[in-house]
Design a protein around this motif. Structure first.
Motif, mmCIF file in Angstrom:
data_model
loop_
_atom_site.group_PDB
_atom_site.id
_atom_site.type_symbol
_atom_site.label_atom_id
_atom_site.label_comp_id
_atom_site.label_asym_id
_atom_site.label_seq_id
_atom_site.Cartn_x
_atom_site.Cartn_y
_atom_site.Cartn_z
ATOM 1 N N ASN A 120 -3.349 24.147 -31.948
ATOM 2 C CA ASN A 120 -3.157 24.097 -30.504
ATOM 3 C C ASN A 120 -2.925 25.508 -29.966
ATOM 4 N N ALA A 121 -3.071 25.647 -28.658
ATOM 5 C CA ALA A 121 -2.991 26.957 -28.017
ATOM 6 C C ALA A 121 -1.599 27.580 -28.142
ATOM 7 N N ALA A 122 -0.554 26.768 -28.148
ATOM 8 C CA ALA A 122 0.803 27.314 -28.234
ATOM 9 C C ALA A 122 1.030 28.019 -29.570
ATOM 10 N N ILE A 123 0.546 27.445 -30.651
ATOM 11 C CA ILE A 123 0.695 28.091 -31.959
ATOM 12 C C ILE A 123 -0.168 29.346 -32.015
ATOM 13 N N ALA A 124 -1.346 29.305 -31.442
ATOM 14 C CA ALA A 124 -2.206 30.496 -31.395
ATOM 15 C C ALA A 124 -1.507 31.625 -30.628
ATOM 16 N N HIS A 132 -8.014 31.489 -34.971
ATOM 17 C CA HIS A 132 -8.929 30.462 -34.482
ATOM 18 C C HIS A 132 -8.115 29.249 -34.060
ATOM 19 N N THR A 133 -8.534 28.602 -32.998
ATOM 20 C CA THR A 133 -7.878 27.374 -32.566
ATOM 21 C C THR A 133 -8.861 26.227 -32.716
ATOM 22 N N ILE A 134 -8.453 25.235 -33.471
ATOM 23 C CA ILE A 134 -9.253 24.014 -33.634
ATOM 24 C C ILE A 134 -8.365 22.862 -33.181
ATOM 25 N N PRO A 135 -8.523 22.417 -31.934
ATOM 26 C CA PRO A 135 -7.643 21.364 -31.414
ATOM 27 C C PRO A 135 -7.918 20.022 -32.077
ATOM 28 N N TYR A 136 -6.949 19.142 -31.986
ATOM 29 C CA TYR A 136 -7.073 17.809 -32.565
ATOM 30 C C TYR A 136 -8.209 17.010 -31.938
ATOM 31 N N GLY A 137 -8.472 17.198 -30.663
ATOM 32 C CA GLY A 137 -9.595 16.527 -30.029
ATOM 33 C C GLY A 137 -9.301 15.139 -29.505
ATOM 34 N N GLY A 138 -8.082 14.837 -29.170
ATOM 35 C CA GLY A 138 -7.735 13.519 -28.653
ATOM 36 C C GLY A 138 -8.042 13.348 -27.184
ATOM 37 N N ASP A 139 -8.605 14.364 -26.534
ATOM 38 C CA ASP A 139 -8.869 14.271 -25.101
ATOM 39 C C ASP A 139 -10.111 13.444 -24.769
#
Length: 173
Positions: free
Chosen positions: A81-85, A97-104
């Protein structure tokens, strides 16, 4: 932590040339891995573990050092997520690199039975491990002031914290 570290060293000794580290708990072994192997290391920083309230002072110090080692000795660092990045960029000066979970992309579906209970016609859904750092109490307290139903899926019986929240808020819709 020890299991993860030993597994990393074992993977290098067995000749593996790509390592995926999920979380930072074993990352203190990465300097050793770098000394004895040429494996490409990708680390997914799964959270800012050393900030979690459940850890004592020693565990927090070790996890903080592990996070540093993960960032310092990995070829690639991934955040989910962006906060950890942002944390990695601010603390270590590294763009990961940010790879979001994709639950949206979730879609509404017709409710169906869950276990012995049927879901309400309309509801909000929350899903997580029932731990203080996931703000479960905050969500439940805020939602308890509303009349809309909340379906909250989690491991409620795994800790005293979860059982206490379940007892306190279980009668709310």
């Amino acid at each position: 932590m020890l299991y993860d570290a030993v597994s990393l060293v074992d993977a290098v000794l067995c000749g593996h040339d790509r390592l995926l580290l999920l979380g930072v708990s074993g990352a203190l072994a990465l300097p050793l891995v770098r000394c004895f192997g040429r494996a490409r290391i990708v680390t997914n920083i799964d959270g800012i573990e050393w900030q979690r309230a459940k850890w004592g002072r020693l565990a927090r110090a070790v996890l903080r050092a592990s996070e540093w080692a993960a960032v310092r000795f990995s070829d690639e660092v991934i955040a989910d997520n962006a906060a950890i990045a942002r944390h990695v960029a601010t603390r270590y000066g590294l763009a990961c690199h940010t790879i979001p979970y994709g639950g949206d992309h979730a879609r509404a579906t017709a409710p169906g039975p869950v276990g012995a209970k049927a879901l309400p016609q309309s509801y909000a859904l929350a899903l997580c491990r029932i731990e203080p750092e996931n703000n479960v109490a905050l969500v439940l307290e805020a939602w308890s002031r509303l009349s809309a139903p909340l379906v909250f899926v989690g491991n409620w019986d795994a800790s005293a914290y979860g059982r206490e929240l379940k007892a306190r808020y279980g009668a709310h819709p």
